[in-house]
Design an enzyme around this catalytic site. Structure first.
Site, PDB file in Angstrom:
ATOM      1  N   CYS A 104       3.477  -3.743  -1.424  1.00 39.99           N
ATOM      2  CA  CYS A 104       2.493  -2.702  -1.735  1.00 39.99           C
ATOM      3  C   CYS A 104       2.455  -1.748  -0.553  1.00 39.99           C
ATOM      4  O   CYS A 104       1.998  -2.121   0.532  1.00 39.99           O
ATOM      5  CB  CYS A 104       1.108  -3.286  -1.991  1.00 39.99           C
ATOM      6  SG  CYS A 104      -0.153  -1.990  -2.214  1.00 39.99           S
ATOM      7  N   MET A 314       1.634   5.017  -5.974  1.00 38.73           N
ATOM      8  CA  MET A 314       1.850   3.796  -5.217  1.00 38.73           C
ATOM      9  C   MET A 314       2.570   4.141  -3.921  1.00 38.73           C
ATOM     10  O   MET A 314       3.470   4.984  -3.911  1.00 38.73           O
ATOM     11  CB  MET A 314       2.688   2.802  -6.020  1.00 38.73           C
ATOM     12  CG  MET A 314       2.109   2.486  -7.394  1.00 38.73           C
ATOM     13  SD  MET A 314       2.482   3.738  -8.650  1.00 38.73           S
ATOM     14  CE  MET A 314       4.157   3.276  -9.064  1.00 38.73           C
TER      15      MET A 314
END
Length: 392
Positions: A104, A314
């Site tokens: 992430c 993201m």
């Protein structure tokens, strides 16, 4: 009937970039969850509140979106070249699994601040005032991330005036550099091509750039799938047929990238690859009401995460965008006008983001030295999470 009482586990709830997650020190987890396996996965799912057929995660810390159904496990690194080992778990909202297949990028910005505040970085490497460089080993993909964390009076500085579209309030800027960001040991372009013909039954044959940088990502042209690149979440997330088409693109792209053997395997690998569509610059109104003008961006990008259009971008996909933009001839590069470039500003549903990357062609193979972007991070709550003692 006797019931097992709840147990409490030290934890910190943090925002990193445009994501939120529950952070743990490895040593604070129950012994059975300190190693990979079913016990760890069940514990993290129960903390987040999954699987939840209602898709609300009411009985957990998750926020019922891909951006908020996240967990992080950190430990002091055994490597002299790194300060902290960072493992990321993307928790499915409605299915019983944790996806460990990728990083992430947004929460990567919170790793350095957490590591410093929790004694995982050698104090001799921390300035009283200034910037601390935290060397992070990203265990999911086996890569190095370097985070530059501001310090004030010996503590992590979290407040500041850095604004990030997709985050309501300003905070301190945390620049993050992703070194050699190809996911794992694979080539940046798994097929060897900058642009492939991707056959997707029910959708057609699409031009696609399949790149493995930051996170495996499938880029297609917005116009080829009936979009302009100015779409916001409601235009896609409320359209079940559109979501099915994107999942078909993702599944067939994953097979072509060699990530899975069969399209049916995509259901158990929701976190990767990502699907994104690109378009040349155009003006639009962001989800906050902010007007984004065409001359403020180099291109438009919209990306899906865990089956839904992301509200911003993201962090790992931003690395993929920066990397692809730096290589002439990719769909991302062409949408930005083509030519050689080491940085782009792209428009996303919440606003804009500038990212940079340096690409080089060595012996006929592309490589990315590093990709850089600025995020921010902040502790939201710290203390303990509680879960039933028989939940894992």
């Amino acid at each position: 009937m006797a019931h097992v009482p709840q147990i409490k586990i030290p934890a910190t709830y943090m925002r990193g970039g445009t994501s939120k997650g529950v952070f743990f020190k490895l040593s604070d987890l129950p012994e059975s969850a300190q190693t990979p396996g079913e016990a760890r996965d069940r514990l993290l799912m129960r903390v987040i509140g999954s699987p939840d057929p209602y898709q609300k995660q009411i009985d957990g810390m998750g926020g019922a979106t891909s951006s908020t159904s996240k967990t992080v496990i950190l430990s002091k690194s055994d490597s002299p070249d790194h300060d902290v080992d960072y493992l990321f778990g993307q928790v499915s909202i409605d299915e019983p699994f944790v996806d460990w297949s990728g990083n992430c990028g947004n929460l990567s910005a919170a790793v350095g601040p957490f590591a410093i505040s929790n004694g995982l970085v050698d104090p001799s490497r921390l300035p009283e005032n200034g910037v601390a460089e935290v060397r992070i080993w990203q265990a999911n993909i086996g890569k190095t991330i370097v985070s530059r964390v501001p310090m004030s009076d010996g503590q992590v500085q979290e407040t500041g005036d850095f604004e990030l579209d997709g985050v309501t309030f300003p905070a301190a800027e945390v620049p993050v550099a992703f070194k050699d960001p190809a996911d794992g040991k694979g080539a940046i372009f798994p097929t060897g091509n900058l642009v492939d013909e991707l056959e997707v039954p029910g959708v057609g044959t699409l031009e696609a750039t399949l790149i493995n940088a930051g996170i495996p990502t499938i880029f297609v042209n917005a116009a080829d799938i009936g979009y302009t690149g100015t779409e916001l979440q409601e235009a896609i997330n409320g359209d079940s047929a559109a979501l099915e088409r994107f999942e078909a693109i993702r599944a067939h792209g994953a097979v072509k990238m060699g990530l899975i053997g069969n399209v049916t395997d995509a259901a158990s690998r929701q976190h990767t690859p990502k699907v994104a569509f690109v378009a040349p610059p155009a003006g639009y109104t962001a989800s906050s009401g902010k007007d984004v003008k065409a001359d403020e961006v180099d291109l438009l990008v919209r990306a899906l995460s865990m089956g839904k259009l992301h509200h911003a971008m993201m962090g790992t996909a931003a690395v993929a965008i920066a990397s692809a933009a730096a290589i002439e001839g990719t769909l991302v590069n062409l949408a930005a006008g083509g030519g050689k470039r080491n940085a782009v500003t792209f428009g996303h549903p919440s606003g804009t983001l500038r990212v940079g990357a340096e690409a080089s062609l060595v012996d006929g193979r592309w490589s990315i030295d590093q990709a850089v972007m600025s995020r921010s991070a902040r502790v939201l709550m710290e203390g303990f999470v509680r879960i039933p003692g028989d939940a894992f």
